[in-house]
Write a protein that holds these residues in place. Structure first.
Motif, PDB file in Angstrom:
ATOM      1  N   UNK A  15       0.837  -1.199   0.000  1.00 40.76           N
ATOM      2  CA  UNK A  15       0.000   0.000   0.000  1.00 40.76           C
ATOM      3  C   UNK A  15       0.878   1.258   0.000  1.00 40.76           C
ATOM      4  N   UNK A  16       1.927   1.253   0.807  1.00 38.42           N
ATOM      5  CA  UNK A  16       2.849   2.399   0.861  1.00 38.42           C
ATOM      6  C   UNK A  16       3.536   2.604  -0.485  1.00 38.42           C
ATOM      7  N   UNK A  17       3.922   1.503  -1.140  1.00 43.28           N
ATOM      8  CA  UNK A  17       4.550   1.614  -2.457  1.00 43.28           C
ATOM      9  C   UNK A  17       3.561   2.199  -3.470  1.00 43.28           C
ATOM     10  N   UNK A  18       2.309   1.761  -3.426  1.00 38.23           N
ATOM     11  CA  UNK A  18       1.286   2.302  -4.321  1.00 38.23           C
ATOM     12  C   UNK A  18       1.073   3.795  -4.068  1.00 38.23           C
ATOM     13  N   UNK A  19       1.099   4.203  -2.803  1.00 38.30           N
ATOM     14  CA  UNK A  19       0.956   5.622  -2.467  1.00 38.30           C
ATOM     15  C   UNK A  19       2.096   6.435  -3.076  1.00 38.30           C
ATOM     16  N   UNK A  20       3.317   5.918  -2.962  1.00 37.75           N
ATOM     17  CA  UNK A  20       4.485   6.626  -3.501  1.00 37.75           C
ATOM     18  C   UNK A  20       4.407   6.713  -5.032  1.00 37.75           C
ATOM     19  N   UNK A  21       4.022   5.611  -5.664  1.00 40.65           N
ATOM     20  CA  UNK A  21       3.872   5.610  -7.120  1.00 40.65           C
ATOM     21  C   UNK A  21       2.805   6.604  -7.559  1.00 40.65           C
ATOM     22  N   UNK A  22       1.699   6.658  -6.818  1.00 38.76           N
ATOM     23  CA  UNK A  22       0.631   7.603  -7.133  1.00 38.76           C
ATOM     24  C   UNK A  22       1.136   9.036  -6.998  1.00 38.76           C
ATOM     25  N   UNK A  23       1.865   9.306  -5.944  1.00 39.08           N
ATOM     26  CA  UNK A  23       2.408  10.650  -5.728  1.00 39.08           C
ATOM     27  C   UNK A  23       3.355  11.042  -6.863  1.00 39.08           C
ATOM     28  N   UNK A  24       4.209  10.123  -7.290  1.00 35.80           N
ATOM     29  CA  UNK A  24       5.134  10.398  -8.398  1.00 35.80           C
ATOM     30  C   UNK A  24       4.370  10.680  -9.688  1.00 35.80           C
ATOM     31  N   UNK A  25       3.325   9.910  -9.935  1.00 33.29           N
ATOM     32  CA  UNK A  25       2.524  10.092 -11.142  1.00 33.29           C
ATOM     33  C   UNK A  25       1.803  11.438 -11.125  1.00 33.29           C
ATOM     34  N   UNK A  26       1.278  11.815  -9.967  1.00 33.38           N
ATOM     35  CA  UNK A  26       0.596  13.107  -9.842  1.00 33.38           C
ATOM     36  C   UNK A  26       1.594  14.255 -10.081  1.00 33.38           C
ATOM     37  N   UNK A  27       2.800  14.115  -9.573  1.00 33.93           N
ATOM     38  CA  UNK A  27       3.823  15.141  -9.801  1.00 33.93           C
ATOM     39  C   UNK A  27       4.158  15.250 -11.284  1.00 33.93           C
ATOM     40  N   UNK A  28       4.252  14.129 -11.968  1.00 31.52           N
ATOM     41  CA  UNK A  28       4.521  14.138 -13.410  1.00 31.52           C
ATOM     42  C   UNK A  28       3.395  14.849 -14.150  1.00 31.52           C
ATOM     43  N   UNK A  29       2.165  14.598 -13.738  1.00 27.64           N
ATOM     44  CA  UNK A  29       1.023  15.244 -14.366  1.00 27.64           C
ATOM     45  C   UNK A  29       1.058  16.749 -14.131  1.00 27.64           C
ATOM     46  N   UNK A  30       1.451  17.158 -12.942  1.00 33.20           N
ATOM     47  CA  UNK A  30       1.535  18.587 -12.632  1.00 33.20           C
ATOM     48  C   UNK A  30       2.605  19.271 -13.498  1.00 33.20           C
ATOM     49  N   UNK A  31       3.718  18.598 -13.720  1.00 36.45           N
ATOM     50  CA  UNK A  31       4.769  19.154 -14.580  1.00 36.45           C
ATOM     51  C   UNK A  31       4.251  19.323 -16.013  1.00 36.45           C
ATOM     52  N   UNK A  32       3.521  18.312 -16.492  1.00 41.98           N
ATOM     53  CA  UNK A  32       2.955  18.397 -17.837  1.00 41.98           C
ATOM     54  C   UNK A  32       1.939  19.531 -17.930  1.00 41.98           C
ATOM     55  N   UNK A  33       1.167  19.709 -16.874  1.00 47.10           N
ATOM     56  CA  UNK A  33       0.170  20.787 -16.860  1.00 47.10           C
ATOM     57  C   UNK A  33       0.882  22.152 -16.955  1.00 47.10           C
ATOM     58  N   UNK A  34       1.994  22.301 -16.254  1.00 54.05           N
ATOM     59  CA  UNK A  34       2.762  23.551 -16.315  1.00 54.05           C
ATOM     60  C   UNK A  34       3.315  23.772 -17.722  1.00 54.05           C
ATOM     61  N   UNK A  35       3.827  22.704 -18.340  1.00 57.78           N
ATOM     62  CA  UNK A  35       4.333  22.810 -19.707  1.00 57.78           C
ATOM     63  C   UNK A  35       3.215  23.170 -20.673  1.00 57.78           C
ATOM     64  N   UNK A  36       2.050  22.618 -20.442  1.00 59.07           N
ATOM     65  CA  UNK A  36       0.915  22.909 -21.313  1.00 59.07           C
ATOM     66  C   UNK A  36       0.534  24.386 -21.210  1.00 59.07           C
TER      67      UNK A  36
END
Length: 125
Positions: A15-36
């Motif tokens: 569960x902790x690993x899934x939380x970390x993966x989710x957090x990393x994915x959300x950060x990647x999405x935020x970076x893409x949103x800024x680039x957009x």
């Protein structure tokens, strides 16, 4: 009882690993949103250009003149790519949230069964 504790520990780690993966994915999405947003700003600036005005592209420490159609095409391509990546990441985020909910359910179920078994283990001693 030790078996249940080991399973609970393993589920918690997953569960902790899934939380970390989710957090990393959300950060990647935020970076893409800024680039957009940055590229949408550039696209908006293109619409403010008057006929014959030059566009320059920064390559390293040098500004090079660029054709308007080429610059617009590049920005359009970037925006399309970013939109596809955001869409892909959003579906990945939903998938991960589903996995987390399933894992959370498993943890709760195991904890409940451990609590139910605890009084019986005390009586057996």
């Amino acid at each position: 009882m030790a078996d249940i504790q080991a399973k609970l520990q393993a589920l918690s780690e997953e569960f902790t690993k899934l939380q970390q993966d989710l957090q990393d994915t959300v950060q990647s999405r935020q970076k893409l949103e800024a680039q957009m947003q940055e590229n949408l700003g550039v696209k908006k600036e293109f619409s403010n250009l008057k006929e014959g005005e030059a566009i320059y592209k920064l390559i390293g420490p040098v500004l090079l003149k660029q054709e308007t159609t080429e610059a617009e095409s590049t920005v359009k391509g970037r925006l399309e790519f970013i939109e596809k990546e955001i869409s892909r990441l959003e579906s990945h985020i939903k998938e991960m949230q589903g996995k987390m909910e399933k894992k959370k359910g498993e943890i709760i179920q195991l904890q409940t069964s451990a609590q139910a078994a605890a009084p019986q283990a005390v009586r057996a001693q």
